[in-house]
Design a protein around this motif. Structure first.
Motif, PDB file in Angstrom:
ATOM      1  N   PRO A  47       0.820  -1.223   0.000  1.00  0.00           N
ATOM      2  CA  PRO A  47       0.000   0.000   0.000  1.00  0.00           C
ATOM      3  C   PRO A  47       0.849   1.266   0.000  1.00  0.00           C
ATOM      4  O   PRO A  47       0.503   2.243  -0.659  1.00  0.00           O
ATOM      5  N   GLN A  48       1.993   1.210   0.715  1.00  0.00           N
ATOM      6  CA  GLN A  48       2.865   2.389   0.721  1.00  0.00           C
ATOM      7  C   GLN A  48       3.355   2.702  -0.683  1.00  0.00           C
ATOM      8  O   GLN A  48       3.404   3.854  -1.098  1.00  0.00           O
ATOM      9  N   ALA A  49       3.715   1.640  -1.417  1.00  0.00           N
ATOM     10  CA  ALA A  49       4.211   1.848  -2.776  1.00  0.00           C
ATOM     11  C   ALA A  49       3.097   2.361  -3.684  1.00  0.00           C
ATOM     12  O   ALA A  49       3.321   3.232  -4.521  1.00  0.00           O
ATOM     13  N   ILE A  50       1.889   1.793  -3.506  1.00  0.00           N
ATOM     14  CA  ILE A  50       0.769   2.216  -4.357  1.00  0.00           C
ATOM     15  C   ILE A  50       0.481   3.699  -4.149  1.00  0.00           C
ATOM     16  O   ILE A  50       0.212   4.428  -5.096  1.00  0.00           O
ATOM     17  N   ASP A  51       0.568   4.161  -2.878  1.00  0.00           N
ATOM     18  CA  ASP A  51       0.253   5.557  -2.579  1.00  0.00           C
ATOM     19  C   ASP A  51       1.412   6.496  -2.875  1.00  0.00           C
ATOM     20  O   ASP A  51       1.248   7.718  -2.850  1.00  0.00           O
ATOM     21  N   ASP A  52       2.565   5.927  -3.152  1.00  0.00           N
ATOM     22  CA  ASP A  52       3.729   6.774  -3.378  1.00  0.00           C
ATOM     23  C   ASP A  52       3.548   7.640  -4.622  1.00  0.00           C
ATOM     24  O   ASP A  52       3.046   7.175  -5.644  1.00  0.00           O
ATOM     25  N   PRO A  53       3.931   8.908  -4.531  1.00  0.00           N
ATOM     26  CA  PRO A  53       3.775   9.792  -5.699  1.00  0.00           C
ATOM     27  C   PRO A  53       4.454   9.239  -6.956  1.00  0.00           C
ATOM     28  O   PRO A  53       3.985   9.471  -8.066  1.00  0.00           O
ATOM     29  N   ALA A  54       5.536   8.494  -6.745  1.00  0.00           N
ATOM     30  CA  ALA A  54       6.248   7.945  -7.904  1.00  0.00           C
ATOM     31  C   ALA A  54       5.352   6.990  -8.682  1.00  0.00           C
ATOM     32  O   ALA A  54       5.459   6.876  -9.905  1.00  0.00           O
ATOM     33  N   VAL A  55       4.440   6.273  -7.981  1.00  0.00           N
ATOM     34  CA  VAL A  55       3.523   5.357  -8.658  1.00  0.00           C
ATOM     35  C   VAL A  55       2.266   6.100  -9.088  1.00  0.00           C
ATOM     36  O   VAL A  55       1.822   6.015 -10.231  1.00  0.00           O
ATOM     37  N   GLN A  56       1.709   6.888  -8.159  1.00  0.00           N
ATOM     38  CA  GLN A  56       0.463   7.607  -8.448  1.00  0.00           C
ATOM     39  C   GLN A  56       0.632   8.556  -9.622  1.00  0.00           C
ATOM     40  O   GLN A  56      -0.280   8.744 -10.409  1.00  0.00           O
ATOM     41  N   GLY A  57       1.809   9.157  -9.715  1.00  0.00           N
ATOM     42  CA  GLY A  57       2.016  10.144 -10.767  1.00  0.00           C
ATOM     43  C   GLY A  57       2.570   9.572 -12.051  1.00  0.00           C
ATOM     44  O   GLY A  57       2.826  10.290 -13.013  1.00  0.00           O
ATOM     45  N   PHE A  58       2.751   8.236 -12.087  1.00  0.00           N
ATOM     46  CA  PHE A  58       3.412   7.643 -13.242  1.00  0.00           C
ATOM     47  C   PHE A  58       2.481   7.604 -14.453  1.00  0.00           C
ATOM     48  O   PHE A  58       1.353   7.136 -14.366  1.00  0.00           O
ATOM     49  N   VAL A  59       2.946   8.140 -15.576  1.00  0.00           N
ATOM     50  CA  VAL A  59       2.143   8.073 -16.795  1.00  0.00           C
ATOM     51  C   VAL A  59       2.890   7.235 -17.823  1.00  0.00           C
ATOM     52  O   VAL A  59       4.113   7.225 -17.856  1.00  0.00           O
ATOM     53  N   ASN A  60       2.115   6.516 -18.633  1.00  0.00           N
ATOM     54  CA  ASN A  60       2.716   5.664 -19.653  1.00  0.00           C
ATOM     55  C   ASN A  60       2.591   6.354 -20.998  1.00  0.00           C
ATOM     56  O   ASN A  60       1.485   6.542 -21.512  1.00  0.00           O
ATOM     57  N   ASP A  61       3.722   6.748 -21.570  1.00  0.00           N
ATOM     58  CA  ASP A  61       3.640   7.560 -22.791  1.00  0.00           C
ATOM     59  C   ASP A  61       3.140   6.749 -23.993  1.00  0.00           C
ATOM     60  O   ASP A  61       2.507   7.304 -24.883  1.00  0.00           O
ATOM     61  N   TYR A  62       3.394   5.453 -24.002  1.00  0.00           N
ATOM     62  CA  TYR A  62       2.891   4.661 -25.136  1.00  0.00           C
ATOM     63  C   TYR A  62       1.368   4.671 -25.149  1.00  0.00           C
ATOM     64  O   TYR A  62       0.738   4.692 -26.200  1.00  0.00           O
ATOM     65  N   PHE A  63       0.776   4.649 -23.952  1.00  0.00           N
ATOM     66  CA  PHE A  63      -0.681   4.624 -23.853  1.00  0.00           C
ATOM     67  C   PHE A  63      -1.245   6.026 -23.722  1.00  0.00           C
ATOM     68  O   PHE A  63      -2.008   6.331 -22.806  1.00  0.00           O
ATOM     69  N   ASN A  64      -0.824   6.894 -24.636  1.00  0.00           N
ATOM     70  CA  ASN A  64      -1.403   8.216 -24.702  1.00  0.00           C
ATOM     71  C   ASN A  64      -1.243   8.946 -23.370  1.00  0.00           C
ATOM     72  O   ASN A  64      -2.135   9.667 -22.937  1.00  0.00           O
ATOM     73  N   ASN A  65      -0.108   8.715 -22.690  1.00  0.00           N
ATOM     74  CA  ASN A  65       0.170   9.309 -21.387  1.00  0.00           C
ATOM     75  C   ASN A  65      -0.884   8.996 -20.335  1.00  0.00           C
ATOM     76  O   ASN A  65      -1.227   9.844 -19.514  1.00  0.00           O
ATOM     77  N   ALA A  66      -1.434   7.802 -20.375  1.00  0.00           N
ATOM     78  CA  ALA A  66      -2.434   7.416 -19.374  1.00  0.00           C
ATOM     79  C   ALA A  66      -1.784   7.352 -18.001  1.00  0.00           C
ATOM     80  O   ALA A  66      -0.682   6.835 -17.856  1.00  0.00           O
ATOM     81  N   PRO A  67      -2.471   7.896 -16.993  1.00  0.00           N
ATOM     82  CA  PRO A  67      -1.919   7.842 -15.628  1.00  0.00           C
ATOM     83  C   PRO A  67      -2.118   6.436 -15.046  1.00  0.00           C
ATOM     84  O   PRO A  67      -2.975   6.210 -14.184  1.00  0.00           O
ATOM     85  N   VAL A  68      -1.338   5.476 -15.530  1.00  0.00           N
ATOM     86  CA  VAL A  68      -1.582   4.072 -15.183  1.00  0.00           C
ATOM     87  C   VAL A  68      -1.390   3.813 -13.694  1.00  0.00           C
ATOM     88  O   VAL A  68      -2.034   2.946 -13.115  1.00  0.00           O
ATOM     89  N   GLY A  69      -0.514   4.592 -13.061  1.00  0.00           N
ATOM     90  CA  GLY A  69      -0.320   4.410 -11.626  1.00  0.00           C
ATOM     91  C   GLY A  69      -1.617   4.640 -10.873  1.00  0.00           C
ATOM     92  O   GLY A  69      -1.992   3.886  -9.988  1.00  0.00           O
TER      93      GLY A  69
END
Lengths: 312, 427
Positions: B349-371
């Motif tokens: 849960p700590q990792a899921i809530d981490d800004p590094a995960v929450q803010g992660f966007v995938n550029d291949y997927f149209n910059n979807a905020p996958v985190g």
């Protein structure tokens, strides 16, 4: 006394040398053939017997869970999936082997003529055999692709609806048989060709003088005279056919390809063995299937042997 | 790290052979005292390469050697061999959730991580993830969680636009709060005649719905086969059949070459995507389709599909060091690094809530905020218990569904066959 002592020791030495040379004479041949039997024992006989032993156990993921006698075999005989696999294997064997051997005979007799660039053609028929099975499987899988395959493209030219090759028994068997034939026809043809080369030319000349046509010569002279080669290829094809595995597996595709289609349309016995042992982790049952394959090969090789011998 | 058992066996066999050639050299460094080599056995992509370097730098006496096998289907028989023969498993092994259950039956083969101070890490993992690797009496912890297969729904924005559907991922998510709504959207899409189907194959859809149908599927928690009495299984089946009958399926068996080609040619518009599927899509659709794919929420409630654990076999000669290593690899920090490397979604849960995960966007997927998308799904998901013969049973049901898709069986016949085959497979 002295002399007789000498004589005795000489006789003694001679008899020892005699023993050694006799041992050499009697024993050496066994020593020379021993490597084969040792290797066969380690890599052939031992696995065979060990498989038989495993097949008598309930042997799953956690290891040996006890001796169950012939229970695996009893289950096997009542297992519709196993019999389905046997039928598929035999069906594909007949569908692949019969045209393959006939075609190989024709190809061989053509190669036995006086042609330009004969070596080129003779090497040509050998080309498919050096291609990897996997490559053949992948290419033919694309040819028999439902949506974009060449086979369906040709059918479309004839106005026939596209065939879902993997969805029916007949279509999947056909596709797989084509793969097998493509790969092995040339190989059999070369064996036939080698045999044909030893048929004396004057027999043909005599027949030609008597007015026999080429076709008549083929059936009347060539085929009977190369019967041992035909017998050999039939036995080899039987063994190969009973063990058919890679072509249908690659043809199957998808996540659960080992089942040979959604309704096991083209699952062979070898695939079923693999599925039970390495997919369901029922090693005991898988071993029982392996032994049934062995018995099937023996039975069918024998039947073929008798049939081909009879057909004189 | 997933149900990638479902990859083509061909590829599995081929890559397995290659992997087998490379493996085998497990040399304990007895020559230099105090120097230890830890062998880590994994499959597919765990994304640990950077972490190994960090760990080695911080622990001068330790060298880490990863021996990875590309396909889970090929890794599993090998793993069994190592465990059964008592050698070859190295110091750390990866266990996918579907196979973990089989190994939980023999917990004595693994080091009890509670003996190595793992008890204090409980709060670092989603509760159910922690419990999955814990024996029923709570006395033994077999593994520590790595990733979870959090769910999303991937879709092609260009095909949606062509069919007159919204393309914005928020609006797309609103199209399908439920699977019935997804079906209705699919029918609308089909009527627009874009030339593409709505989804790839009923098998993937079924799997996804099934995992949302409560806390167990084919087996109850006492390991009884309940495929024909668990209403959730039949409900998922019926839903999938409805979609087939609605003409939504492109009928492309998952993991087949045709399926791969389908990504490239755009023959289907949506596919349920656990986080690890993003890598598959990117690989198959290729750079020429970059930006055409996007990720929306999955219909229904969250569901987990796949996810793994790390464990230390008792045959390891360096159990203490191996336990320390997996504590490091599965720490929130380690999970974040693995997510960034290979999209494996954290189970912490700590990792899921981490800004590094929450803010992660995938550029291949149209910059979807996958985190953020997968994070919401991971929090909502309920763990599903998978019984001992889950994979063989699932294979049979999947095949029966494919027979319906091919038009070779009526849905009722196929269901009866699935149940019968499943019972024989589970015997």
């Amino acid at each position: 006394m002295l002399l007789s002592n000498k004589a005795r020791s000489a006789t003694h030495a001679r008899s020892r040398a005699g023993l050694l040379s006799r041992l050499d004479l009697v024993g050496s041949p066994y020593l020379f053939v021993a490597p084969f039997f040792v290797i066969f024992g380690v890599f052939g006989l031992f696995p065979l017997l060990y498989t038989a032993w495993v097949s008598l156990h309930d042997w799953d993921l956690a290891g040996d869970a006890g001796f169950v006698g012939l229970a695996n075999y009893a289950d096997l005989f009542a297992d519709p999936d196993f019999w389905n696999a046997v039928v598929n294997t035999l069906g594909m064997f007949v569908l692949a082997t019969v045209p393959q051997l006939l075609l190989a005979l024709v190809v061989a007799s053509l190669l036995n003529q006086r042609l330009r660039a004969l070596t080129f053609f003779r090497m040509g028929v050998l080309a498919p055999i050096v291609t990897s099975v996997a490559a053949v499987g992948i290419v033919f899988s694309q040819i028999f692709d439902r949506d974009a395959g060449m086979a369906n493209g040709l059918l479309a030219l004839l106005g026939v609806d596209p065939v879902d090759w993997r969805a029916d028994k007949w279509s999947s068997w056909l596709a797989i048989s084509v793969m097998v034939d493509w790969r092995w026809t040339g190989y059999n043809a070369l064996i036939f060709l080698a045999a044909m080369q030893s048929v004396p030319r004057d027999v043909y000349e005599a027949a030609a003088i008597d007015g026999a046509s080429k076709i008549r010569q083929f059936w009347g002279i060539t085929v009977p005279l190369i019967r041992p080669a035909i017998l050999f290829t039939v036995i080899i094809s039987t063994i190969g056919g009973m063990q058919l595995f890679t072509e249908p597996l690659i043809f199957g595709q998808g996540g659960y390809a080992i089942s040979g289609g959604s309704l096991r349309q083209f699952q062979t016995v070898a695939m079923y063995m693999f599925e039970k042992a390495f997919r369901d982790f029922d090693y005991g049952y898988g071993s029982a299937v392996a032994w049934m394959i062995f018995l099937l090969i023996v039975v069918f090789a024998l039947v073929n042997f008798l049939v081909t011998r009879r057909a004189r | 790290m997933t149900t990638r058992l479902a990859r083509p066996l061909l590829a599995a066999t081929l890559t397995g052979l290659l992997a087998a050639c490379g493996a085998g050299a497990q040399t304990p460094d007895t020559a230099t005292p105090g120097k230890i080599t830890l062998v880590v056995k994994t499959f597919s992509e765990f994304g640990y390469e950077e972490l190994y370097k960090q760990y080695e730098a911080a622990h001068p006496g330790i060298t880490i050697k990863q021996e990875s096998i590309a396909q889970l289907g090929d890794y599993l028989p090998k793993l069994q061999q190592w465990m059964a023969s008592g050698s070859g498993a190295g110091d750390v092994v990866a266990l996918e959730e579907g196979i973990l259950i089989q190994f939980m039956a023999k917990p004595e083969q693994f080091v009890n991580l509670l003996d190595h101070g793992a008890g204090s890490l409980k709060a670092d993992f989603l509760e159910w993830k922690w419990k999955q690797a814990l024996t029923n009496d709570g006395s033994k912890l077999v593994g520590l969680g790595t990733d979870v297969g959090a769910q999303g729904m991937c879709y092609r924005t260009d095909l949606f636009a062509k069919a007159g559907l919204p393309t914005d991922r928020e609006k797309v998510g609103e199209l399908w709060p439920t699977w019935d709504a997804y079906l209705a959207t699919g029918q609308k899409f089909t009527q627009a005649k874009t030339g593409a189907h709505f989804f790839d194959s009923a098998g993937g859809i079924y799997q996804n719905i099934l995992m949302q149908q409560g806390d167990h599927t084919y087996y109850d928690t006492s390991n009884n086969l309940v495929i024909d009495t668990n209403p959730g299984v039949k409900a998922a089946w019926d839903q999938a059949v409805k979609m087939i009958q609605g003409g939504l399926s492109a009928n492309l068996a998952q993991w087949s070459p045709q399926w791969n080609a389908g990504f490239k040619k755009g023959t289907f518009a949506t596919i349920p995507c656990p986080s690890w599927m993003l890598g598959v899509i990117e690989e198959q659709a290729g750079p020429e389709n970059a930006g055409k794919w996007d990720v929306a929420r999955v219909p229904g409630d969250g569901a987990v599909r796949g996810g793994s654990f790390l464990a230390v076999p008792t045959q390891s000669k360096h159990q203490k060091e191996a336990a320390e290593l997996i504590k490091f690899l599965t720490s929130p920090k380690g999970q974040i690094a693995a997510f960034k490397a290979k999209s494996n979604f954290p189970s912490s849960p700590q990792a899921i809530d981490d800004p590094a995960v929450q803010g992660f966007v995938n550029d291949y997927f149209n910059n979807a905020p996958v985190g953020k998308i997968f994070g919401a799904s991971a929090k909502a998901l309920k763990p599903v218990y998978l019984g001992p013969n889950n994979n063989p049973v699932g294979d049979r049901v999947g095949n029966a569904l494919m027979a319906v898709e091919q038009g070779k069986l009526q849905p009722d016949e196929a269901w009866a066959k699935a149940v019968e085959d499943a019972k024989r497979a589970a015997k």
